[in-house]
Design a protein around this motif. Structure first.
Motif, PDB file in Angstrom:
ATOM      1  N   GLN A  33      -8.645 -39.554  55.531  1.00 44.22           N
ATOM      2  CA  GLN A  33      -7.905 -38.298  55.526  1.00 44.22           C
ATOM      3  C   GLN A  33      -7.385 -37.956  54.135  1.00 44.22           C
ATOM      4  O   GLN A  33      -7.357 -36.784  53.743  1.00 44.22           O
ATOM      5  CB  GLN A  33      -6.741 -38.396  56.517  1.00 44.22           C
ATOM      6  N   LEU A  34      -6.991 -38.956  53.365  1.00 43.18           N
ATOM      7  CA  LEU A  34      -6.483 -38.722  52.010  1.00 43.18           C
ATOM      8  C   LEU A  34      -7.593 -38.589  50.980  1.00 43.18           C
ATOM      9  O   LEU A  34      -7.314 -38.271  49.821  1.00 43.18           O
ATOM     10  CB  LEU A  34      -5.547 -39.865  51.605  1.00 43.18           C
ATOM     11  N   ALA A 158       0.157 -28.206  53.241  1.00 44.73           N
ATOM     12  CA  ALA A 158      -0.302 -28.100  51.854  1.00 44.73           C
ATOM     13  C   ALA A 158      -1.067 -29.355  51.430  1.00 44.73           C
ATOM     14  O   ALA A 158      -2.105 -29.267  50.755  1.00 44.73           O
ATOM     15  CB  ALA A 158       0.890 -27.862  50.934  1.00 44.73           C
ATOM     16  N   ARG A 159      -0.589 -30.510  51.840  1.00 44.89           N
ATOM     17  CA  ARG A 159      -1.302 -31.746  51.503  1.00 44.89           C
ATOM     18  C   ARG A 159      -2.669 -31.787  52.184  1.00 44.89           C
ATOM     19  O   ARG A 159      -3.673 -32.165  51.568  1.00 44.89           O
ATOM     20  CB  ARG A 159      -0.465 -32.957  51.914  1.00 44.89           C
ATOM     21  N   ARG A 160      -2.712 -31.396  53.438  1.00 47.67           N
ATOM     22  CA  ARG A 160      -3.981 -31.418  54.170  1.00 47.67           C
ATOM     23  C   ARG A 160      -4.968 -30.412  53.583  1.00 47.67           C
ATOM     24  O   ARG A 160      -6.165 -30.705  53.456  1.00 47.67           O
ATOM     25  CB  ARG A 160      -3.729 -31.116  55.646  1.00 47.67           C
ATOM     26  N   LEU A 161      -4.489 -29.222  53.210  1.00 44.63           N
ATOM     27  CA  LEU A 161      -5.392 -28.230  52.628  1.00 44.63           C
ATOM     28  C   LEU A 161      -5.957 -28.719  51.301  1.00 44.63           C
ATOM     29  O   LEU A 161      -7.138 -28.491  50.996  1.00 44.63           O
ATOM     30  CB  LEU A 161      -4.656 -26.904  52.443  1.00 44.63           C
ATOM     31  N   GLY A 162      -5.148 -29.389  50.511  1.00 44.92           N
ATOM     32  CA  GLY A 162      -5.657 -29.933  49.254  1.00 44.92           C
ATOM     33  C   GLY A 162      -6.747 -30.964  49.469  1.00 44.92           C
ATOM     34  O   GLY A 162      -7.750 -30.992  48.740  1.00 44.92           O
ATOM     35  N   VAL A 163      -6.587 -31.804  50.488  1.00 45.74           N
ATOM     36  CA  VAL A 163      -7.623 -32.796  50.794  1.00 45.74           C
ATOM     37  C   VAL A 163      -8.907 -32.110  51.249  1.00 45.74           C
ATOM     38  O   VAL A 163     -10.018 -32.500  50.858  1.00 45.74           O
ATOM     39  CB  VAL A 163      -7.099 -33.780  51.853  1.00 45.74           C
ATOM     40  N   LEU A 164      -8.786 -31.058  52.068  1.00 46.12           N
ATOM     41  CA  LEU A 164      -9.976 -30.355  52.558  1.00 46.12           C
ATOM     42  C   LEU A 164     -10.708 -29.629  51.440  1.00 46.12           C
ATOM     43  O   LEU A 164     -11.946 -29.585  51.425  1.00 46.12           O
ATOM     44  CB  LEU A 164      -9.568 -29.363  53.654  1.00 46.12           C
ATOM     45  N   LEU A 165      -9.976 -29.052  50.510  1.00 38.85           N
ATOM     46  CA  LEU A 165     -10.627 -28.332  49.412  1.00 38.85           C
ATOM     47  C   LEU A 165     -11.321 -29.284  48.445  1.00 38.85           C
ATOM     48  O   LEU A 165     -12.359 -28.940  47.863  1.00 38.85           O
ATOM     49  CB  LEU A 165      -9.596 -27.479  48.672  1.00 38.85           C
ATOM     50  N   ARG A 166     -10.761 -30.470  48.266  1.00 38.55           N
ATOM     51  CA  ARG A 166     -11.399 -31.436  47.368  1.00 38.55           C
ATOM     52  C   ARG A 166     -12.604 -32.120  48.003  1.00 38.55           C
ATOM     53  O   ARG A 166     -13.409 -32.728  47.294  1.00 38.55           O
ATOM     54  CB  ARG A 166     -10.383 -32.501  46.942  1.00 38.55           C
ATOM     55  N   PRO A 205     -12.943 -26.962  59.564  1.00 37.95           N
ATOM     56  CA  PRO A 205     -12.820 -28.430  59.468  1.00 37.95           C
ATOM     57  C   PRO A 205     -12.349 -29.026  60.779  1.00 37.95           C
ATOM     58  O   PRO A 205     -11.716 -28.347  61.601  1.00 37.95           O
ATOM     59  CB  PRO A 205     -11.784 -28.619  58.348  1.00 37.95           C
ATOM     60  N   PRO A 206     -12.649 -30.286  61.013  1.00 39.12           N
ATOM     61  CA  PRO A 206     -12.217 -30.916  62.268  1.00 39.12           C
ATOM     62  C   PRO A 206     -10.702 -31.047  62.333  1.00 39.12           C
ATOM     63  O   PRO A 206      -9.997 -30.955  61.317  1.00 39.12           O
ATOM     64  CB  PRO A 206     -12.908 -32.284  62.230  1.00 39.12           C
ATOM     65  N   GLU A 207     -10.228 -31.263  63.525  1.00 37.63           N
ATOM     66  CA  GLU A 207      -8.786 -31.417  63.720  1.00 37.63           C
ATOM     67  C   GLU A 207      -8.304 -32.720  63.090  1.00 37.63           C
ATOM     68  O   GLU A 207      -9.074 -33.669  62.926  1.00 37.63           O
ATOM     69  CB  GLU A 207      -8.462 -31.401  65.210  1.00 37.63           C
ATOM     70  N   PRO A 208      -7.032 -32.781  62.736  1.00 34.09           N
ATOM     71  CA  PRO A 208      -6.515 -34.027  62.148  1.00 34.09           C
ATOM     72  C   PRO A 208      -6.660 -35.192  63.118  1.00 34.09           C
ATOM     73  O   PRO A 208      -6.589 -35.013  64.342  1.00 34.09           O
ATOM     74  CB  PRO A 208      -5.037 -33.701  61.881  1.00 34.09           C
ATOM     75  N   PRO A 209      -6.894 -36.377  62.621  1.00 35.24           N
ATOM     76  CA  PRO A 209      -7.011 -37.534  63.520  1.00 35.24           C
ATOM     77  C   PRO A 209      -5.728 -37.745  64.312  1.00 35.24           C
ATOM     78  O   PRO A 209      -4.619 -37.569  63.806  1.00 35.24           O
ATOM     79  CB  PRO A 209      -7.283 -38.701  62.560  1.00 35.24           C
TER      80      PRO A 209
END
Length: 361
Positions: A33-34, A158-166, A205-209
């Motif tokens: 996830q990170l 915001a943290r999750r969106l940053g991970v998805l964009l990277r 994107p898939p749902e968070p675990p």
């Protein structure tokens, strides 16, 4: 088929990768996830695997495996407060004001949100803001807390969106990641083309675990995953509009009938030509032969003669004839009564000792 065998030879399953990296299941899931562990799609099943080169890169780190385990070490509010040597209430106030961002959340049996933080972030808070750990909080923070401000959901998004964009370089996939932060109504207002909205929905994107499955808890998780503050909604709307402009310059969204890679455009069928049905002809009605001219016959002459019947006696019904007979005379009725009395005296009647027959109702 050979390509699949080759792909499987250089990739391993997530369970095998977690064992080689000496991580638990939750730690390995958090590492993915990170973005600490990169995965690749495997076939059309949608499952993801870990490449052997990625495992070799992580194992070659000088601080492996302790360094990787420290980077994915997540703690709750009580452990974070103990790490900073403050009370859990004070740490919650600092988290609500945005001084530390949660890395994930879960729901307990009472459907209350339980936030989890990285131990590295908590330790960094103690090093960068030691004045907030003791004494009274500043007036600005106290006013924000009095206004019921809580930045934990926003910081987690915001943290999750940053991970998805990277995690991707595709502009359409990045736009889909931004669209996942908005309500479908907000997305429809920004994206006018229905084909573009359908394309973004396919790339969502898939749902968070760990997302709950049951409806009540799932509604809470979906509400936390979408922007709710007006300024946050405006920011994501502008970001989505800019991402769409960049994605359109790379290539338009696929429309029905477009030729994809390795697929030719379907030929349009021939135009449909209606077939005229053959209708049967109507029968021709011919006129009857005309009569010779002459005066029309009179009604008496044209009607056939009726047979004459001789008059006979008038028949009277039997019921009516019986009704019109005279009633019996008074002397005849008296004679009949005397005859019945004589028969009773001579014993012709019923005896006294004889019982009357019973008649059931």
């Amino acid at each position: 088929m050979a390509v699949d065998e080759g792909a499987r030879s250089v990739t391993v399953t997530p369970g095998r990768a977690a064992q080689e990296l000496e991580l638990g299941r939750d730690e390995f899931r958090l590492a993915i996830q990170l973005g600490l562990v990169r995965t690749v799609p495997a076939g059309e099943s949608g499952r993801r695997r870990v490449e052997r080169d990625e495992l070799d890169r992580l194992k070659a780190a000088p601080d492996f495996p302790a360094g990787l385990r420290d980077r994915v070490h997540a703690i709750g509010t009580a452990d974070a407060a103990a790490l900073l040597e403050i009370s859990p209430e004070r740490f919650t106030r600092l988290a609500r004001t945005g001084h530390v961002s949660p890395v994930r959340f879960s729901l307990n049996r009472y459907r209350a949100v339980v936030w989890t933080y990285l131990a590295e972030d908590v330790a960094a808070l103690g090093r960068t803001c030691p004045a907030l750990l003791t004494g009274r909080l500043p007036l600005e923070l106290r006013e924000r807390l009095a206004a019921q401000e809580d930045l934990r959901p926003r910081n987690w998004r915001a943290r999750r969106l940053g991970v998805l964009l990277r995690a991707t370089d595709d502009p359409w996939a990045q736009a889909a990641a931004m669209a996942s932060m908005l309500d479908p109504v907000q997305v429809a207002e920004v994206v006018d083309d229905p084909y573009e909205r359908a394309h973004l929905d396919r790339l969502r994107p898939p749902e968070p675990p760990g997302t709950p499955v049951r409806a009540p808890a799932r509604d809470i998780a979906e509400r936390l995953a979408r922007a709710d503050d007006p300024d946050e909604i405006l920011w994501h709307r502008l970001s989505l509009a800019l991402a769409l402009d960049e994605a359109r310059t790379r290539g338009p969204a696929p429309h029905p009938g477009d030729a994809g890679p390795g697929r030719e455009r379907e030929e349009s069928p021939e135009p449909w030509v209606p077939v005229r049905r053959r209708t049967p002809r109507r029968p021709v009605l011919r006129a009857a032969p005309s009569l010779p001219p002459g005066p029309p016959p009179s009604p008496a002459e044209s009607a056939p003669p009726r047979p004459s019947t001789p008059p006979g006696p008038v028949l009277v019904p039997a019921v009516r004839a019986a009704a019109i007979e005279r009633p019996p005379s008074r002397a005849a009725a008296r004679a009949g009564l005397l005859a019945r009395l004589r028969r009773r005296r001579t014993g012709g009647g019923r005896g006294r000792g004889r019982k009357r027959p019973v008649s059931w109702p």
